[in-house]
Write a protein that holds these residues in place. Structure first.
Motif, short mmCIF file in Angstrom:
data_model
loop_
_atom_site.label_atom_id
_atom_site.label_comp_id
_atom_site.label_asym_id
_atom_site.label_seq_id
_atom_site.Cartn_x
_atom_site.Cartn_y
_atom_site.Cartn_z
N ASN A 42 0.91 -1.39 0.20
CA ASN A 42 -0.04 -0.04 0.27
C ASN A 42 0.85 1.02 -0.20
OD1 ASN A 42 0.91 -0.28 1.87
ND2 ASN A 42 -0.79 0.34 3.18
N GLY A 45 2.41 3.78 -5.69
CA GLY A 45 1.45 3.08 -7.22
C GLY A 45 1.46 2.35 -8.08
N ARG A 65 -6.46 3.25 -3.78
CA ARG A 65 -6.61 1.62 -3.58
C ARG A 65 -7.70 1.73 -4.28
NH1 ARG A 65 -7.91 1.93 2.52
NH2 ARG A 65 -10.29 2.50 1.90
N ASP A 86 -12.11 2.33 -5.09
CA ASP A 86 -11.50 1.72 -4.10
C ASP A 86 -13.50 0.68 -3.32
OD1 ASP A 86 -11.42 1.26 -0.95
OD2 ASP A 86 -11.49 2.97 -0.84
N TRP A 88 -11.33 -1.75 -0.64
CA TRP A 88 -11.68 -1.72 0.23
C TRP A 88 -12.73 -0.95 1.13
CZ3 TRP A 88 -11.93 -4.93 3.64
CH2 TRP A 88 -10.86 -4.94 4.85
N TYR A 113 -4.25 -1.74 -6.63
CA TYR A 113 -3.28 -1.31 -5.65
C TYR A 113 -3.96 -1.88 -3.95
CZ TYR A 113 -0.73 2.81 -3.30
OH TYR A 113 0.39 3.72 -2.42
N ASP A 114 -2.69 -2.06 -3.84
CA ASP A 114 -3.22 -2.55 -1.54
C ASP A 114 -4.10 -4.10 -2.04
OD1 ASP A 114 -4.60 -2.64 0.73
OD2 ASP A 114 -4.40 -0.75 1.28
N ASP A 115 -6.40 -3.38 -2.05
CA ASP A 115 -6.92 -4.24 -2.02
C ASP A 115 -8.02 -4.12 -3.63
OD1 ASP A 115 -8.51 -6.27 -1.93
OD2 ASP A 115 -9.87 -5.53 -0.20
N ARG A 142 -6.44 -8.65 -1.40
CA ARG A 142 -4.82 -8.38 -1.14
C ARG A 142 -3.74 -8.90 -2.30
NH1 ARG A 142 -2.37 -6.53 4.33
NH2 ARG A 142 -3.42 -4.85 5.22
N SER A 144 -2.04 -9.36 -5.90
CA SER A 144 -1.43 -8.45 -6.90
C SER A 144 -2.67 -8.56 -8.89
CB SER A 144 -0.24 -8.47 -7.49
OG SER A 144 0.32 -7.12 -5.85
N TRP A 175 1.48 -8.69 1.67
CA TRP A 175 1.16 -8.13 -0.10
C TRP A 175 2.18 -9.14 -0.77
CZ3 TRP A 175 0.58 -4.01 3.73
CH2 TRP A 175 -0.69 -3.62 3.41
#
Length: 192
Positions: A42, A45, A65, A86, A88, A113-115, A142, A144, A175
């Motif tokens: 996270n 970017g 995210r 987003d 999440w 990105y992230d989740d 999470r 990729s 991650w």
């Protein structure tokens, strides 16, 4: 008479030439060069580059995210729209409103990105499947994911990578490592 300076010297070491979006070789005619990089954990970017134009990146301040998606005209290669969703804490309906009405031949570039998956529902997974994704149905918390698909593709996209979030193989605590994918996409003909 002017003496030739070092910049015009032919004995200089040849540097490895990089092509559009940093590709190691040029794309054939009527193809679009691209590079898609998922976010790292996270912290760093994602990036989406097409024909040497950065469509989405932290520097452009248009990533976030979740899923970072750039829609591109498959004939002209022009950016239609780029947005982050987003997955999440966001609303999956925003994503659905973005990808439901796509026109035939629209290219869809996706970088996680992230989740990328917590808010994904059956319909979003099905829509990505219709764009050529084979991994959208199993995307999880999470993971990729990088993907390039198109509205109206007949089979699965060759441009997709997925790495599962697994505490045994994760590069970063919590991650998996970032994914990087590059290639050449055939332009759509205006007639089709």
């Amino acid at each position: 008479m002017r003496l030739a300076g070092p910049e015009s010297s032919v004995t200089a070491e040849p540097r490895a030439r990089k092509y559009k979006c940093g590709l190691p070789q040029p794309c054939p005619e009527e193809h679009l060069a691209f590079r898609v990089v998922s976010g790292a954990a996270n912290v760093i970017g994602p990036k989406i580059c097409l024909e040497d134009r950065m469509l989405m990146s932290s520097v452009k301040d248009n990533v976030g995210r979740g899923l970072n998606i750039a829609l591109v005209n498959g004939v002209s290669g022009e950016l239609i729209e780029a947005r982050a969703f987003d997955m999440w804490a966001g609303d999956v309906n925003d994503l659905l409103k973005f990808i439901r009405p796509l026109h035939e031949g629209t290219l869809v570039f996706v970088a996680s990105y992230d989740d990328p998956a917590t808010k994904m529902n059956e319909e979003t997974r099905k829509l990505f499947g219709e764009l050529g994704s084979k991994n959208a149905k199993e995307l999880a918390f999470r993971d990729s994911w990088v993907f390039v698909g198109a509205k109206g593709v007949q089979n699965k996209s060759p441009f997709e990578q997925h790495m599962k979030n697994s505490k045994h193989t994760n590069k970063y605590e919590g991650w998996p490592e970032a994914l990087e994918m590059e290639g050449c996409i055939p332009r759509r003909s205006a007639a089709s």
